[in-house]
Design an enzyme around this catalytic site. Structure first.
Site, PDB file in Angstrom:
ATOM      1  N   GLU A  25       1.006  -1.154  -0.010  1.00 28.80           N
ATOM      2  CA  GLU A  25      -0.258   0.047   0.049  1.00 28.80           C
ATOM      3  C   GLU A  25       0.842   1.117  -0.164  1.00 28.80           C
ATOM      4  O   GLU A  25       1.727   1.260   0.801  1.00 28.80           O
ATOM      5  CB  GLU A  25      -0.801   0.114   1.370  1.00 28.80           C
ATOM      6  CG  GLU A  25      -2.203   0.521   0.899  1.00 28.80           C
ATOM      7  CD  GLU A  25      -3.159  -0.097  -0.014  1.00 28.80           C
ATOM      8  OE1 GLU A  25      -3.027   0.171  -1.184  1.00 28.80           O
ATOM      9  OE2 GLU A  25      -3.727  -0.935   0.422  1.00 28.80           O
ATOM     10  N   GLY A 117     -12.097   3.177  -1.162  1.00 31.21           N
ATOM     11  CA  GLY A 117     -10.794   2.533  -1.263  1.00 31.21           C
ATOM     12  C   GLY A 117     -10.776   1.419  -2.296  1.00 31.21           C
ATOM     13  O   GLY A 117     -10.024   0.406  -2.236  1.00 31.21           O
ATOM     14  N   LEU A 118     -12.044   1.314  -3.268  1.00 37.34           N
ATOM     15  CA  LEU A 118     -11.912   0.181  -4.088  1.00 37.34           C
ATOM     16  C   LEU A 118     -11.846   0.095  -5.359  1.00 37.34           C
ATOM     17  O   LEU A 118     -12.267  -0.385  -6.453  1.00 37.34           O
ATOM     18  CB  LEU A 118     -13.136  -0.786  -3.842  1.00 37.34           C
ATOM     19  CG  LEU A 118     -13.291  -1.261  -2.266  1.00 37.34           C
ATOM     20  CD1 LEU A 118     -14.874  -1.751  -1.973  1.00 37.34           C
ATOM     21  CD2 LEU A 118     -12.354  -1.958  -1.784  1.00 37.34           C
ATOM     22  N   SER A 120     -13.428   2.481  -7.607  1.00 39.76           N
ATOM     23  CA  SER A 120     -14.580   2.743  -8.548  1.00 39.76           C
ATOM     24  C   SER A 120     -14.274   3.912  -9.503  1.00 39.76           C
ATOM     25  O   SER A 120     -14.558   3.854 -10.799  1.00 39.76           O
ATOM     26  CB  SER A 120     -15.638   3.370  -7.651  1.00 39.76           C
ATOM     27  OG  SER A 120     -15.552   4.543  -6.947  1.00 39.76           O
ATOM     28  N   ASP A 164      -4.018   0.664  -9.917  1.00 38.76           N
ATOM     29  CA  ASP A 164      -5.342   0.536  -9.985  1.00 38.76           C
ATOM     30  C   ASP A 164      -5.678  -0.028 -11.725  1.00 38.76           C
ATOM     31  O   ASP A 164      -6.506  -0.881 -12.165  1.00 38.76           O
ATOM     32  CB  ASP A 164      -6.322   1.769  -9.626  1.00 38.76           C
ATOM     33  CG  ASP A 164      -5.770   1.822  -8.178  1.00 38.76           C
ATOM     34  OD1 ASP A 164      -5.415   0.940  -7.527  1.00 38.76           O
ATOM     35  OD2 ASP A 164      -6.266   3.217  -7.881  1.00 38.76           O
TER      36      ASP A 164
HETATM   37  P1  NG1 Z   1      -7.447   4.523  -4.000  1.00 39.03           P
HETATM   38  O1  NG1 Z   1      -7.513   3.489  -2.993  1.00 39.03           O
HETATM   39  O2  NG1 Z   1      -8.328   3.768  -5.348  1.00 39.03           O
HETATM   40  O3  NG1 Z   1      -7.642   5.687  -3.906  1.00 39.03           O
HETATM   41  C1  NG1 Z   1      -4.827   5.021  -4.409  1.00 39.03           C
HETATM   42  C2  NG1 Z   1      -4.049   5.080  -5.679  1.00 39.03           C
HETATM   43  C3  NG1 Z   1      -3.311   3.710  -6.268  1.00 39.03           C
HETATM   44  C4  NG1 Z   1      -2.361   3.650  -4.627  1.00 39.03           C
HETATM   45  C5  NG1 Z   1      -3.254   3.594  -3.657  1.00 39.03           C
HETATM   46  C6  NG1 Z   1      -2.765   3.206  -2.512  1.00 39.03           C
HETATM   47  C7  NG1 Z   1      -4.975   6.293  -7.783  1.00 39.03           C
HETATM   48  C8  NG1 Z   1      -5.905   6.215  -8.990  1.00 39.03           C
HETATM   49  N1  NG1 Z   1      -4.847   5.029  -6.927  1.00 39.03           N
HETATM   50  O4  NG1 Z   1      -5.924   4.192  -4.768  1.00 39.03           O
HETATM   51  O5  NG1 Z   1      -2.182   4.020  -7.241  1.00 39.03           O
HETATM   52  O6  NG1 Z   1      -1.412   4.605  -4.801  1.00 39.03           O
HETATM   53  O7  NG1 Z   1      -3.824   4.594  -3.484  1.00 39.03           O
HETATM   54  O8  NG1 Z   1      -1.720   2.248  -2.279  1.00 39.03           O
HETATM   55  O9  NG1 Z   1      -4.500   7.535  -7.554  1.00 39.03           O
END
Ligand code: NG1
Length: 393
Positions: A25, A117-118, A120, A164
């Protein structure tokens, strides 16, 4: 003349899944490997090509107003936080590569929780890109497309890594995938049949297009700064990557150097410690899954959560509470997943134990917060699913 309902006139549908990151993460933007899997929950994007450059999107969710823009290489963004900016991001990235693209009319629907956090938002970005490519009869090789869209999403203002977009496009059913960067590579590992990953939402929205964006981008700058200072202290090139640093010296030595007051301040030393320790947990977790070593995987999840909470400061009291309750209910390990600041946790248990864990979360987390009746929406079993695809409507 009354127009036909859109869903009946759409020629194709893109299905783009959400994802849950199992471990690794906040290190994709440091170029270190991550280990996510795609979910069954997904976004569906029914579309048909237009003859002009317009893209017109309607969302079945009334919280999101219709959005329209012209597909070209420089698309003015809507105000920060507007969902349509993820569509603009995809369209602009493609239009910079292919001139004269035609647009699409589309209807969007999704069973993916928002700001949980998935991913979308990346699912929407990927869906728009696949639809526009399909509508124009153009294609981009898979790994290249992952990179193009990873960079393209920065249009919305987040300095994100490429996890992602890569997993949403490249996931394999039944598997989690280790993603390596520079060069990009996906390595699937089958999730053992008796392991169950459970996703539970903290009831706290983590709007990465809102307040969390600044905190996220600040982390990316801090990691960069820490890397440069440690490299200088070790007499290495300033632009050495985190992977090369980890290959050049044992983690203990890196942490010792980073811990010296003259190298890094307290905050930067903690950020650095999260990145390099998380970077070593990913290959260990991949090996643990491949070997079916349930206990080892659980320990790695716990260690990852502690590091994100104490060193990286991206947890939230409600995430910590969910993790604690999942562990007490018999999960082998649990951690926040995604960017944090709210959003969801992922917990690992044996398949037969899952109902007990869910019941405990219902009784001890959701009921006291007045959300017991919605547990079916807030907690679900993560089914490792395939990546995005275009199907005939
Ligand atoms: P989410 O959880 O979708 O906000 C974001 C970043 C990832 C990664 C994670 C932390 C984007 C699109 N997504 O994901 O690249 O850094 O946080 O591990 O910026």
């Amino acid at each position: 003349m009354a127009s036909r309902p859109f869903a009946a006139s759409a020629s194709h549908v893109v299905r783009a899944p959400g994802r849950v990151n199992l471990i690794g993460e906040h290190i994709d933007y440091c170029g270190l490997p991550v280990f996510p899997m795609a979910l069954r929950q997904s976004l569906r994007f029914a579309f048909h090509p237009r003859s002009d450059r317009e893209a017109r999107l309607v969302n079945r969710d009334p919280r999101f107003a219709p959005c329209a823009f012209a597909v070209n290489g420089s698309i003015p963004p809507a105000p920060v936080g507007d969902w349509g900016n993820y569509a603009r991001a995809a369209a602009q990235a493609l239009a910079q590569r292919f001139p004269d693209l035609r647009g699409v009319d589309a209807l969007v629907e999704s069973d993916l929780p928002i700001a949980a956090g998935l991913s979308s938002s990346s699912a929407l970005l990927v869906a728009v890109a696949l639809a526009i490519m399909h509508a124009n009869g153009v294609s981009v090789p898979s790994l290249e497309l992952m990179e193009l869209l990873g960079k393209g999403e920065r249009y919305v203002g987040t300095a994100g890594g490429g996890m992602d977009q890569a997993i949403i496009l490249g996931a394999r059913a039944g598997c989690a995938s280790r993603i390596d960067f520079h060069p990009l590579r996906l390595t699937p590992t089958a999730v053992p049949a008796d392991w169950q990953f459970i996703v539970a939402w903290s009831l706290v929205h983590a709007e990465k297009s809102g307040a969390a964006q600044q905190a996220y981008n600040e982390r990316t700058r801090q990691c960069d700064e820490a890397r440069r200072r440690v490299a200088a202290r070790l007499g290495r090139r300033e632009d050495i990557s985190y992977s090369d640093l980890l290959a050049a010296a044992p983690v203990e030595e890196l942490l010792e150097v980073a811990g010296e007051r003259t190298t890094l301040s307290g905050v930067l030393a903690r950020r650095f410690r999260h990145v390099v320790t998380e970077g070593t947990r990913v290959p260990q977790a991949q090996a643990a899954m491949a070997a079916g070593d349930f206990a080892a995987f659980g320990q790695l999840l716990d260690a990852s959560h502690q590091s994100l909470r104490d060193d990286y400061d991206v947890s939230h009291p409600e995430l910590d509470r969910l993790v604690e309750l999942a562990r007490e209910a018999g999960a082998e390990g649990a951690r926040l997943t995604g960017a944090g600041f709210g959003g969801s946790i992922v917990a690992l248990c044996r398949v037969e134990r899952a109902p007990e864990v869910v019941a405990a979360l219902r009784e001890r987390f959701y009921a006291p917060r007045g959300a017991a009746d919605d547990v079916g929406r807030h907690v679900f079993m993560a089914e490792p699913s395939a990546g995005a695809e275009v199907i005939r409507a």
